[in-house]
Design a protein around this motif. Structure first.
Motif, mmCIF file in Angstrom:
data_model
loop_
_atom_site.group_PDB
_atom_site.id
_atom_site.type_symbol
_atom_site.label_atom_id
_atom_site.label_comp_id
_atom_site.label_asym_id
_atom_site.label_seq_id
_atom_site.Cartn_x
_atom_site.Cartn_y
_atom_site.Cartn_z
ATOM 1 N N SER A 217 0.809 -1.224 0.000
ATOM 2 C CA SER A 217 0.000 0.000 0.000
ATOM 3 C C SER A 217 0.842 1.273 0.000
ATOM 4 C CB SER A 217 -0.941 0.011 1.210
ATOM 5 O OG SER A 217 -0.199 -0.054 2.413
ATOM 6 N N LYS B 33 0.849 6.178 -4.782
ATOM 7 C CA LYS B 33 -0.282 5.360 -5.221
ATOM 8 C C LYS B 33 0.232 3.970 -5.595
ATOM 9 C CE LYS B 33 -3.921 5.262 -8.737
ATOM 10 N NZ LYS B 33 -4.389 5.894 -9.976
ATOM 11 N N LYS C 178 -1.106 0.227 -7.262
ATOM 12 C CA LYS C 178 -2.177 -0.491 -7.957
ATOM 13 C C LYS C 178 -1.738 -1.942 -8.169
ATOM 14 C CE LYS C 178 -4.480 -0.568 -12.440
ATOM 15 N NZ LYS C 178 -4.452 -0.014 -13.792
ATOM 16 N N THR C 179 -2.583 -2.885 -7.766
ATOM 17 C CA THR C 179 -2.288 -4.300 -7.976
ATOM 18 C C THR C 179 -2.448 -4.624 -9.458
ATOM 19 O OG1 THR C 179 -3.121 -4.812 -5.767
ATOM 20 C CG2 THR C 179 -2.919 -6.653 -7.300
ATOM 21 N N THR C 180 -1.435 -5.290 -10.033
ATOM 22 C CA THR C 180 -1.496 -5.656 -11.456
ATOM 23 C C THR C 180 -1.501 -7.168 -11.661
ATOM 24 O OG1 THR C 180 0.910 -5.479 -11.627
ATOM 25 C CG2 THR C 180 -0.390 -3.531 -12.245
ATOM 26 N N TYR D 135 2.734 -5.153 -8.646
ATOM 27 C CA TYR D 135 2.111 -3.854 -8.435
ATOM 28 C C TYR D 135 2.706 -2.817 -9.379
ATOM 29 C CZ TYR D 135 1.019 -6.161 -4.019
ATOM 30 O OH TYR D 135 0.584 -7.057 -3.077
ATOM 31 N N GLU D 136 1.901 -1.805 -9.686
ATOM 32 C CA GLU D 136 2.400 -0.617 -10.372
ATOM 33 C C GLU D 136 2.346 0.514 -9.361
ATOM 34 O OE1 GLU D 136 0.359 2.221 -13.374
ATOM 35 O OE2 GLU D 136 1.318 0.635 -14.549
ATOM 36 N N GLN E 96 6.652 6.346 -12.421
ATOM 37 C CA GLN E 96 5.901 5.102 -12.276
ATOM 38 C C GLN E 96 6.859 3.947 -12.491
ATOM 39 O OE1 GLN E 96 2.537 5.585 -15.019
ATOM 40 N NE2 GLN E 96 1.239 5.685 -13.213
#
Length: 193
Positions: A68, A116, A118-120, A125-126, A141
């Motif tokens: 997170s 931030k 994001k689960t990929t 994750y990204e 990123q």
């Protein structure tokens, strides 16, 4: 109509109580700096150079075992070239530490602060983060994979966004085979405690 409103209120209250009493298990895992490493690779028209730089401190946070957040501080005074030896290695190390590149006398550390996640995919994750180099902060990123207590991140950095323009054909003409590409790669292998 009255029954519909009462049912709606009942559902809303149940949802509110469920959310209020559901706790997210948050965990912070420190990065073991002695067992973690960051490798860099920079490119020029006539080839490339690679080396390492040390992590000063850092951590990753997890909510219910999913990444997170996180923060990593790099000790820029430890820039080390690994593909050269002797005089050429010492010259390149010194040049990278100079004002032409990272100016480590003034800017001893760089930092990466996650904003931030994001689960990929499973364990993948990204991440969007603020990267600070030479006192300049830009959004980047990158991807990170986590397996148990190990994490691997890959990041491409455009050095010119951090006022590192030496040898860049984006800013200087007629460099020919002396040109150094704007982007360099970082690969971090992290051991978590």
């Amino acid at each position: 109509m009255k029954n519909l409103i009462q049912k709606g209120l009942g559902i809303a209250l149940i949802a509110l109580f469920t959310v209020s009493f559901t706790t997210i298990k948050r965990e912070t895992k420190q990065i073991d700096t002695s067992k973690s490493n960051v490798e860099w690779k920079a490119y020029k028209v006539t080839g490339s150079h690679n080396g390492t730089v040390s992590i000063k401190s850092g951590y990753l946070t997890f909510d219910d075992n999913k990444l997170s957040g996180g923060s990593i501080t790099i000790d820029m005074t430890t820039i080390n070239t690994t593909d050269l030896t002797g005089e050429y290695k010492n010259k390149l190390d010194g040049h990278l530490k100079s004002k032409d590149f990272f100016g480590v006398e003034t800017y001893e550390t760089s930092s990466l602060n996650f904003t931030k996640v994001k689960t990929t995919g499973k364990n993948a994750y990204e991440v969007t983060a603020n990267l600070t180099i030479k006192g300049i902060t830009k959004k980047v990123q990158f991807s990170i994979s986590i397996y148990g207590s190990k994490a691997t991140a890959n990041l491409k950095v455009d050095r010119t966004k951090f006022d590192i323009k030496y040898g860049s054909s984006s800013f200087f003409d007629n460099l020919k085979d002396k040109a150094i590409y704007d982007e360099f790669d970082l690969v971090a292998d992290l051991q978590l405690n």
